[in-house]
Design a protein around this motif. Structure first.
Motif, PDB file in Angstrom:
ATOM      1  N   ALA A   1     -31.593 -12.732 -25.181  1.00 46.38           N
ATOM      2  CA  ALA A   1     -31.842 -14.069 -24.945  1.00 46.38           C
ATOM      3  C   ALA A   1     -33.492 -14.226 -24.320  1.00 46.38           C
ATOM      4  O   ALA A   1     -34.067 -15.203 -24.587  1.00 46.38           O
ATOM      5  N   ALA A   2     -33.733 -13.433 -23.337  1.00 47.94           N
ATOM      6  CA  ALA A   2     -34.994 -13.376 -22.788  1.00 47.94           C
ATOM      7  C   ALA A   2     -36.191 -13.354 -23.607  1.00 47.94           C
ATOM      8  O   ALA A   2     -37.059 -14.079 -23.644  1.00 47.94           O
ATOM      9  N   MET A   3     -35.848 -12.247 -24.570  1.00 45.20           N
ATOM     10  CA  MET A   3     -36.872 -12.086 -25.545  1.00 45.20           C
ATOM     11  C   MET A   3     -37.167 -13.270 -26.750  1.00 45.20           C
ATOM     12  O   MET A   3     -38.272 -13.749 -26.743  1.00 45.20           O
ATOM     13  N   LEU A   4     -36.064 -13.982 -26.997  1.00 49.70           N
ATOM     14  CA  LEU A   4     -35.977 -15.165 -28.142  1.00 49.70           C
ATOM     15  C   LEU A   4     -36.918 -16.375 -27.152  1.00 49.70           C
ATOM     16  O   LEU A   4     -37.840 -16.720 -27.687  1.00 49.70           O
ATOM     17  N   PHE A   5     -36.494 -16.626 -26.076  1.00 45.82           N
ATOM     18  CA  PHE A   5     -37.223 -17.525 -25.243  1.00 45.82           C
ATOM     19  C   PHE A   5     -38.547 -17.260 -24.877  1.00 45.82           C
ATOM     20  O   PHE A   5     -39.394 -18.388 -25.073  1.00 45.82           O
ATOM     21  N   ASN A   6     -38.919 -16.269 -24.608  1.00 48.28           N
ATOM     22  CA  ASN A   6     -40.162 -15.975 -24.243  1.00 48.28           C
ATOM     23  C   ASN A   6     -41.056 -16.013 -25.492  1.00 48.28           C
ATOM     24  O   ASN A   6     -42.309 -16.435 -25.212  1.00 48.28           O
ATOM     25  N   VAL A   7     -40.670 -15.369 -26.714  1.00 48.87           N
ATOM     26  CA  VAL A   7     -41.426 -15.737 -27.642  1.00 48.87           C
ATOM     27  C   VAL A   7     -41.695 -16.970 -28.027  1.00 48.87           C
ATOM     28  O   VAL A   7     -42.827 -17.641 -28.658  1.00 48.87           O
ATOM     29  N   LEU A   8     -40.777 -17.898 -28.046  1.00 52.79           N
ATOM     30  CA  LEU A   8     -40.675 -19.395 -28.232  1.00 52.79           C
ATOM     31  C   LEU A   8     -41.942 -19.942 -27.426  1.00 52.79           C
ATOM     32  O   LEU A   8     -42.928 -20.739 -27.610  1.00 52.79           O
ATOM     33  N   ILE A   9     -41.793 -19.434 -26.116  1.00 54.78           N
ATOM     34  CA  ILE A   9     -42.738 -20.156 -25.266  1.00 54.78           C
ATOM     35  C   ILE A   9     -44.121 -19.551 -25.257  1.00 54.78           C
ATOM     36  O   ILE A   9     -45.180 -20.330 -25.293  1.00 54.78           O
ATOM     37  N   ALA A  10     -44.175 -18.463 -25.730  1.00 50.41           N
ATOM     38  CA  ALA A  10     -45.508 -17.841 -26.162  1.00 50.41           C
ATOM     39  C   ALA A  10     -46.211 -18.519 -27.257  1.00 50.41           C
ATOM     40  O   ALA A  10     -47.329 -18.839 -27.086  1.00 50.41           O
ATOM     41  N   GLY A  11     -45.527 -18.834 -28.418  1.00 51.09           N
ATOM     42  CA  GLY A  11     -46.120 -19.742 -29.383  1.00 51.09           C
ATOM     43  C   GLY A  11     -46.450 -20.959 -28.998  1.00 51.09           C
ATOM     44  O   GLY A  11     -47.526 -21.320 -29.237  1.00 51.09           O
ATOM     45  N   PHE A  12     -45.692 -21.675 -28.073  1.00 52.61           N
ATOM     46  CA  PHE A  12     -45.952 -22.986 -27.439  1.00 52.61           C
ATOM     47  C   PHE A  12     -47.316 -23.013 -26.784  1.00 52.61           C
ATOM     48  O   PHE A  12     -48.156 -24.057 -27.143  1.00 52.61           O
ATOM     49  N   ALA A  13     -47.257 -21.904 -25.818  1.00 50.42           N
ATOM     50  CA  ALA A  13     -48.686 -21.507 -25.119  1.00 50.42           C
ATOM     51  C   ALA A  13     -49.857 -21.513 -25.920  1.00 50.42           C
ATOM     52  O   ALA A  13     -50.922 -21.709 -25.701  1.00 50.42           O
ATOM     53  N   GLY A  14     -49.628 -20.439 -27.012  1.00 44.10           N
ATOM     54  CA  GLY A  14     -50.595 -20.062 -27.863  1.00 44.10           C
ATOM     55  C   GLY A  14     -51.521 -21.454 -28.488  1.00 44.10           C
ATOM     56  O   GLY A  14     -52.686 -21.169 -28.931  1.00 44.10           O
ATOM     57  N   VAL A  15     -50.614 -22.132 -28.972  1.00 39.87           N
ATOM     58  CA  VAL A  15     -51.321 -23.391 -29.433  1.00 39.87           C
ATOM     59  C   VAL A  15     -51.622 -24.703 -28.577  1.00 39.87           C
ATOM     60  O   VAL A  15     -52.732 -25.410 -28.691  1.00 39.87           O
ATOM     61  N   LEU A  16     -50.888 -24.634 -27.462  1.00 38.52           N
ATOM     62  CA  LEU A  16     -51.377 -25.702 -26.485  1.00 38.52           C
ATOM     63  C   LEU A  16     -52.474 -25.520 -25.624  1.00 38.52           C
ATOM     64  O   LEU A  16     -53.156 -26.499 -25.351  1.00 38.52           O
ATOM     65  N   VAL A  17     -52.457 -24.038 -25.182  1.00 35.76           N
ATOM     66  CA  VAL A  17     -53.832 -23.994 -24.473  1.00 35.76           C
ATOM     67  C   VAL A  17     -55.071 -24.293 -24.981  1.00 35.76           C
ATOM     68  O   VAL A  17     -55.935 -25.025 -24.357  1.00 35.76           O
ATOM     69  N   PRO A  18     -55.429 -23.808 -26.285  1.00 37.56           N
ATOM     70  CA  PRO A  18     -56.612 -24.320 -26.941  1.00 37.56           C
ATOM     71  C   PRO A  18     -56.922 -25.700 -27.123  1.00 37.56           C
ATOM     72  O   PRO A  18     -57.883 -26.210 -26.928  1.00 37.56           O
ATOM     73  N   LEU A  19     -55.547 -26.341 -27.449  1.00 39.89           N
ATOM     74  CA  LEU A  19     -55.544 -27.838 -27.811  1.00 39.89           C
ATOM     75  C   LEU A  19     -55.927 -28.584 -26.427  1.00 39.89           C
ATOM     76  O   LEU A  19     -56.532 -29.663 -26.561  1.00 39.89           O
ATOM     77  N   THR A  20     -55.553 -28.199 -25.278  1.00 35.50           N
ATOM     78  CA  THR A  20     -55.762 -28.810 -24.139  1.00 35.50           C
ATOM     79  C   THR A  20     -57.220 -28.592 -23.799  1.00 35.50           C
ATOM     80  O   THR A  20     -57.522 -29.475 -23.366  1.00 35.50           O
ATOM     81  N   LEU A  21     -57.665 -27.464 -23.779  1.00 34.64           N
ATOM     82  CA  LEU A  21     -59.100 -27.205 -23.590  1.00 34.64           C
ATOM     83  C   LEU A  21     -59.881 -28.042 -24.188  1.00 34.64           C
ATOM     84  O   LEU A  21     -60.909 -28.513 -24.101  1.00 34.64           O
ATOM     85  N   GLU A  22     -59.634 -28.057 -25.760  1.00 31.49           N
ATOM     86  CA  GLU A  22     -60.422 -29.151 -26.671  1.00 31.49           C
ATOM     87  C   GLU A  22     -60.367 -30.428 -26.033  1.00 31.49           C
ATOM     88  O   GLU A  22     -61.307 -31.146 -26.092  1.00 31.49           O
ATOM     89  N   ARG A  23     -59.374 -31.111 -25.738  1.00 31.58           N
ATOM     90  CA  ARG A  23     -58.705 -32.234 -25.397  1.00 31.58           C
ATOM     91  C   ARG A  23     -59.877 -32.535 -23.959  1.00 31.58           C
ATOM     92  O   ARG A  23     -60.081 -33.824 -24.062  1.00 31.58           O
ATOM     93  N   TRP A  24     -60.088 -31.516 -23.394  1.00 34.09           N
ATOM     94  CA  TRP A  24     -60.922 -31.884 -21.915  1.00 34.09           C
ATOM     95  C   TRP A  24     -62.325 -31.592 -22.340  1.00 34.09           C
ATOM     96  O   TRP A  24     -63.106 -31.682 -21.548  1.00 34.09           O
ATOM     97  N   GLY A  25     -62.661 -31.396 -23.712  1.00 36.21           N
ATOM     98  CA  GLY A  25     -63.987 -31.091 -23.862  1.00 36.21           C
ATOM     99  C   GLY A  25     -64.588 -29.687 -23.575  1.00 36.21           C
ATOM    100  O   GLY A  25     -65.931 -29.533 -23.879  1.00 36.21           O
ATOM    101  N   ALA A  26     -63.662 -28.821 -23.439  1.00 35.56           N
ATOM    102  CA  ALA A  26     -64.087 -27.385 -23.039  1.00 35.56           C
ATOM    103  C   ALA A  26     -64.013 -26.696 -24.461  1.00 35.56           C
ATOM    104  O   ALA A  26     -63.321 -27.112 -25.413  1.00 35.56           O
ATOM    105  N   ASP A  27     -64.609 -25.503 -24.611  1.00 36.09           N
ATOM    106  CA  ASP A  27     -64.489 -24.607 -25.729  1.00 36.09           C
ATOM    107  C   ASP A  27     -63.181 -24.014 -25.472  1.00 36.09           C
ATOM    108  O   ASP A  27     -62.939 -23.666 -24.793  1.00 36.09           O
ATOM    109  N   PRO A  28     -62.419 -24.165 -26.852  1.00 38.32           N
ATOM    110  CA  PRO A  28     -60.881 -23.871 -26.863  1.00 38.32           C
ATOM    111  C   PRO A  28     -60.904 -22.084 -26.825  1.00 38.32           C
ATOM    112  O   PRO A  28     -59.914 -21.798 -26.415  1.00 38.32           O
TER     113      PRO A  28
END
Length: 482
Positions: free
Chosen positions: A424-451
């Motif tokens: 259960a922990a592995m499943l949820f952490n991989v889901l969170i990892a996927g969300f963070a892997g796409v959200l972090v660079p998108l957020t940086l780009e939205r703030w005008g920073a190099d993703p």
């Protein structure tokens, strides 16, 4: 007999074509390896000749090399050997070699030259290459070099330096061929033959209006295959890709890639033709930008082995400190469950598995997202569709890995309950990892920073912290540690 047109091809009699080759030393197999790199034995041979004072032998060995290979030779020498090597090779280290040199090595060599010599070298180069040499100099050194240059060259360099770094204005060449649309093909050919000051290397002729706005282009092949009486306006291509002078070089490279360009006109704010960019410059930009993104993802700075040690230290240490702080956050999560770990020690051995797999999943998603942003595959119009896609991939990966680790732990440790917890922990952490892997660079780009800027550090922080929290939290809530 009629006089041969200089543009007509020279046809050799049968048999002569096979033997009419330029004489050149047949020593490539001794100098270069299978991957077109200078052989260590050759480099040592040249350096040994210089060390022994046999400069003539060193020059004889290096003379057949291409300027890019001469630049590689200088870079491969140790820092304390380069000055002697350059002095021994003398005139072989010309403007073309300096243009090919790594910027850190070139900066050191240029600093040892007089302003007059630097000005002479810059005057032999295309404007973009000359700017690359002069822009790295200190302000007072720049002024001294510019004063020593010819007025026309100085004006071109000074204009280029007014544009922002890594823009089309810095990248473009000023030497181009532009003709009015009312000319005939014959007039264009006569113009190309008669003016010795025209650019030597070009693939197309730009057609301009009376106010010097580009209105079309003509390929050289089209001009050479057309009759002299044909009007340029009848054979020119009306559609062309124009590059604004202030466009970022990465966006310029994307346009060349998207539209398969060989060269493109650069225009200023009023639409006037001010320069051109050619594909050979773009190849360097694509390589540099790709390398930069990879290095930024890891927080390694420029990642150049010729970069001064202190500069490399400064670029890397700040991200290591940031990583240290994120690691402390993960340690705080572990400390919250100190009692649970004491009661069931096996948790300490298993929790790095959850965090490690989550970190790898996040890095995979991060790499895909950064690449998509860099190549304009991911934009505002498909942003959420891309997020949804990555979450579906993460879900399938999570289910697969969670099932495998759950079964393995159940069988090896004989505890189906512990297997279910780690799954259960592995499943949820991989889901969170996927969300963070796409959200972090998108957020940086939205703030005008190099993703690409050290996004992996923040993604790792999320996957480590959440991995520990999920696994230890589930284990505690399930009663395994009670």
């Amino acid at each position: 007999m009629s006089e041969r047109d200089p543009l007509d091809p020279v046809l050799l009699p049968p048999g002569e074509a096979d033997t009419a080759e330029i004489d050149r030393p047949d020593h490539d197999h001794e100098v270069m390896d299978d991957e077109d790199r200078l052989r260590p034995e050759f480099v040592s041979q040249v350096l040994d000749a210089v060390d022994e004072g046999d400069n003539e032998s060193a020059r004889a060995l290096v003379e057949p090399l291409h300027p890019a290979d001469v630049a590689d030779l200088i870079e491969l020498a140790r820092a304390d050997e380069r000055e002697g090597l350059v002095a021994a090779l003398a005139e072989l280290v010309d403007a073309e070699v300096l243009a090919e040199l790594n910027e850190h090595v070139r900066e050191i060599l240029i600093s040892e030259m007089s302003p007059e010599r630097v000005a002479e070298i810059a005057g032999e180069l295309d404007t973009d290459d000359a700017v690359a040499i002069i822009e790295d100099l200190e302000e007072d050194e720049q002024r001294a070099v510019l004063r020593a240059m010819e007025p026309d060259d100085r004006a071109a360099i000074e204009e280029a330096l007014t544009y922002g770094e890594e823009t089309a204005g810095r990248l473009m060449q000023r030497d181009l061929i532009a003709v009015p649309e009312h000319w005939t093909v014959g007039q264009v050919i006569d113009y190309l033959r008669s003016d010795a000051d025209l650019a030597n290397d070009f693939w197309e002729v730009f057609v301009v209006s009376p106010i010097h706005h580009p209105v079309g282009t003509c390929k050289l092949s089209t001009i050479l295959r057309s009759n002299r009486q044909v009007m340029v306006s009848d054979i020119m291509a009306l559609e062309q890709t124009l590059i604004p002078v202030d466009m970022d070089q990465e966006d310029v490279a994307l346009r060349f890639q998207k539209y398969a360009l060989v060269s493109a006109a650069v225009v200023d704010g009023s639409g006037r033709l001010v320069g051109m960019i050619t594909v050979d410059d773009i190849v360097h930009i694509i390589q540099a930008e790709a390398s930069e993104d990879v290095l930024l993802l890891s927080g390694a700075g420029e990642g150049d082995i010729n970069e001064p040690v202190l500069d490399s230290y400064k670029a890397r240490v700040r991200w290591l400190i940031a990583n240290l702080l994120t690691a402390l956050l993960a340690s705080t999560v572990i400390r919250m469950f100190e009692g649970s770990i004491e009661r069931l020690a096996i948790l300490a051995a298993l929790m790095p598995i959850v965090a490690g797999v989550g970190g790898n999943a996040g890095t995979q998603t991060l790499a895909v997202t950064v690449r998509a942003l860099a190549t304009n595959q991911l934009t505002g119009s498909n942003r959420w569709r891309a997020v949804g896609r990555e979450m579906r991939v993460a879900l399938m990966n999570g289910v697969t890995v969670a099932t495998l680790v759950g079964i393995a732990v159940s069988l090896i440790l004989g505890s189906p309950q512990l297997g279910a917890v780690i799954a259960a922990a592995m499943l949820f952490n991989v889901l969170i990892a996927g969300f963070a892997g796409v959200l972090v660079p998108l957020t940086l780009e939205r703030w005008g920073a190099d993703p690409a800027v050290a996004s992996s550090i923040f993604v790792t922080m999320v996957t480590d912290s959440m991995g520990f929290l999920l696994f230890l939290g589930f284990a505690t809530a399930s009663g395994l540690t009670g």
